[in-house]
Motif scaffolding. Structure first.
Motif, PDB file in Angstrom:
ATOM      1  N   SER A  86      45.275  44.456  38.099  1.00 60.46           N
ATOM      2  CA  SER A  86      45.473  43.062  37.689  1.00 60.46           C
ATOM      3  C   SER A  86      44.278  42.571  36.876  1.00 60.46           C
ATOM      4  O   SER A  86      44.449  41.822  35.906  1.00 60.46           O
ATOM      5  CB  SER A  86      45.712  42.166  38.902  1.00 60.46           C
ATOM      6  OG  SER A  86      44.611  42.201  39.786  1.00 60.46           O
ATOM      7  N   PHE A  87      43.071  42.992  37.233  1.00 61.88           N
ATOM      8  CA  PHE A  87      41.900  42.602  36.449  1.00 61.88           C
ATOM      9  C   PHE A  87      41.962  43.223  35.064  1.00 61.88           C
ATOM     10  O   PHE A  87      41.675  42.552  34.069  1.00 61.88           O
ATOM     11  CB  PHE A  87      40.614  43.023  37.162  1.00 61.88           C
ATOM     12  CG  PHE A  87      39.370  42.695  36.377  1.00 61.88           C
ATOM     13  CD1 PHE A  87      38.842  41.418  36.402  1.00 61.88           C
ATOM     14  CD2 PHE A  87      38.738  43.659  35.609  1.00 61.88           C
ATOM     15  CE1 PHE A  87      37.699  41.102  35.679  1.00 61.88           C
ATOM     16  CE2 PHE A  87      37.595  43.358  34.885  1.00 61.88           C
ATOM     17  CZ  PHE A  87      37.080  42.082  34.919  1.00 61.88           C
ATOM     18  N   ARG A 110      37.640  43.972  43.014  1.00 66.10           N
ATOM     19  CA  ARG A 110      38.507  43.186  42.131  1.00 66.10           C
ATOM     20  C   ARG A 110      38.447  43.646  40.688  1.00 66.10           C
ATOM     21  O   ARG A 110      39.455  43.645  39.989  1.00 66.10           O
ATOM     22  CB  ARG A 110      38.132  41.710  42.210  1.00 66.10           C
ATOM     23  CG  ARG A 110      38.538  41.087  43.501  1.00 66.10           C
ATOM     24  CD  ARG A 110      37.873  39.748  43.619  1.00 66.10           C
ATOM     25  NE  ARG A 110      38.165  39.155  44.894  1.00 66.10           N
ATOM     26  CZ  ARG A 110      38.801  38.009  45.027  1.00 66.10           C
ATOM     27  NH1 ARG A 110      39.187  37.337  43.977  1.00 66.10           N
ATOM     28  NH2 ARG A 110      39.030  37.513  46.212  1.00 66.10           N
ATOM     29  N   TYR A 155      45.343  30.868  34.556  1.00 70.54           N
ATOM     30  CA  TYR A 155      45.705  32.163  35.129  1.00 70.54           C
ATOM     31  C   TYR A 155      44.554  32.824  35.893  1.00 70.54           C
ATOM     32  O   TYR A 155      44.768  33.795  36.608  1.00 70.54           O
ATOM     33  CB  TYR A 155      46.344  33.101  34.110  1.00 70.54           C
ATOM     34  CG  TYR A 155      45.468  33.743  33.085  1.00 70.54           C
ATOM     35  CD1 TYR A 155      44.626  34.797  33.416  1.00 70.54           C
ATOM     36  CD2 TYR A 155      45.514  33.349  31.765  1.00 70.54           C
ATOM     37  CE1 TYR A 155      43.848  35.420  32.475  1.00 70.54           C
ATOM     38  CE2 TYR A 155      44.734  33.970  30.815  1.00 70.54           C
ATOM     39  CZ  TYR A 155      43.910  35.000  31.169  1.00 70.54           C
ATOM     40  OH  TYR A 155      43.146  35.615  30.238  1.00 70.54           O
ATOM     41  N   GLY A 156      43.368  32.278  35.800  1.00 71.37           N
ATOM     42  CA  GLY A 156      42.267  32.800  36.608  1.00 71.37           C
ATOM     43  C   GLY A 156      42.482  32.539  38.089  1.00 71.37           C
ATOM     44  O   GLY A 156      42.108  33.344  38.939  1.00 71.37           O
ATOM     45  N   THR A 187      44.525  41.421  33.017  1.00 70.85           N
ATOM     46  CA  THR A 187      43.987  40.114  32.644  1.00 70.85           C
ATOM     47  C   THR A 187      42.942  40.262  31.552  1.00 70.85           C
ATOM     48  O   THR A 187      42.901  39.464  30.610  1.00 70.85           O
ATOM     49  CB  THR A 187      43.364  39.421  33.874  1.00 70.85           C
ATOM     50  OG1 THR A 187      44.348  39.337  34.901  1.00 70.85           O
ATOM     51  CG2 THR A 187      42.859  38.044  33.535  1.00 70.85           C
ATOM     52  N   LEU A 192      44.504  35.181  39.544  1.00 75.02           N
ATOM     53  CA  LEU A 192      43.770  36.441  39.655  1.00 75.02           C
ATOM     54  C   LEU A 192      42.903  36.491  40.905  1.00 75.02           C
ATOM     55  O   LEU A 192      42.816  37.522  41.564  1.00 75.02           O
ATOM     56  CB  LEU A 192      42.902  36.639  38.411  1.00 75.02           C
ATOM     57  CG  LEU A 192      42.031  37.886  38.373  1.00 75.02           C
ATOM     58  CD1 LEU A 192      42.893  39.141  38.296  1.00 75.02           C
ATOM     59  CD2 LEU A 192      41.085  37.822  37.190  1.00 75.02           C
TER      60      LEU A 192
END
Length: 194
Positions: A23-24, A18, A78-79, A27, A82
């Motif tokens: 995406s991480f 992850r 938004y976590g 973010t 994720l």
């Protein structure tokens, strides 16, 4: 002891997968920008947190409190997006088939997913904490730096909230399966109610 090794390896592999994703990284970039924006300059035209019209002094207690609260709210929203697809990714990449050959039961697998979700969110929170401390030094106002004033808001607000978010992501995947839209609607409705 052998089961603990399997659990550790699953959590570690999931965490590394992850944290190496785009995406991480996206973010993380947004989080660093937001962490900088959480603490506006004293002459800024906006405020992120106000108490009945009062503006806080730029001491470590105020900066730590604002940063801790804003990080908790931001990552609570938004976590979830994720971290909520961990089980789905295991099914798509067929990693789940490999894990099924190990002596780990479903409950332990779900605990591993929850822990890896939690570690991903805590990683972002720690980076936000470090950025907020950097902003405090960057916007030097003459107040002393007190580390506990930064750590306590994160320990009281972010750490428990992110544990709940990580758990709800797993619960949503278990009970709502591939219905991602329904998971988001249910989660954001729950956040709105809270």
């Amino acid at each position: 002891l052998k089961h603990m090794q399997y659990l550790y390896k699953i959590v570690k592999a999931d965490y590394l997968q992850r944290t190496r994703s785009y995406s991480f990284l996206i973010t993380l970039a947004v989080t660093i920008f937001m962490a900088y924006s959480f603490i506006p300059a004293q002459n800024a035209s906006y405020t992120t947190l106000s108490a009945s019209g009062y503006k806080g002094a730029y001491n470590s207690a105020w900066v730590g409190y604002v940063s801790g609260i804003m990080t908790t709210v931001m990552l609570s929203y938004y976590g979830f997006a994720l971290v909520n697809s961990g089980i789905k990714k295991d099914i798509e990449t067929e990693v789940g088939l490999i894990i099924a050959t190990t002596p780990i039961n479903n409950f332990k697998y779900l605990v591993c997913k929850q822990l890896s979700n939690y570690l991903v969110l805590l990683t972002i929170a720690v980076i936000t904490l470090i950025v907020s401390m950097g902003v405090f030094f960057y916007r030097e106002t003459g107040y002393p730096f007190i580390l506990s004033n930064f750590l306590l808001p994160y320990l009281f607000f972010a750490v428990p909230a992110l544990f709940v978010v990580a758990s709800l992501a797993v619960v949503g995947e278990v009970f709502l399966g591939k219905k991602n839209i329904l998971q988001f609607i249910a989660y954001f409705a729950l956040c709105g109610i809270c």
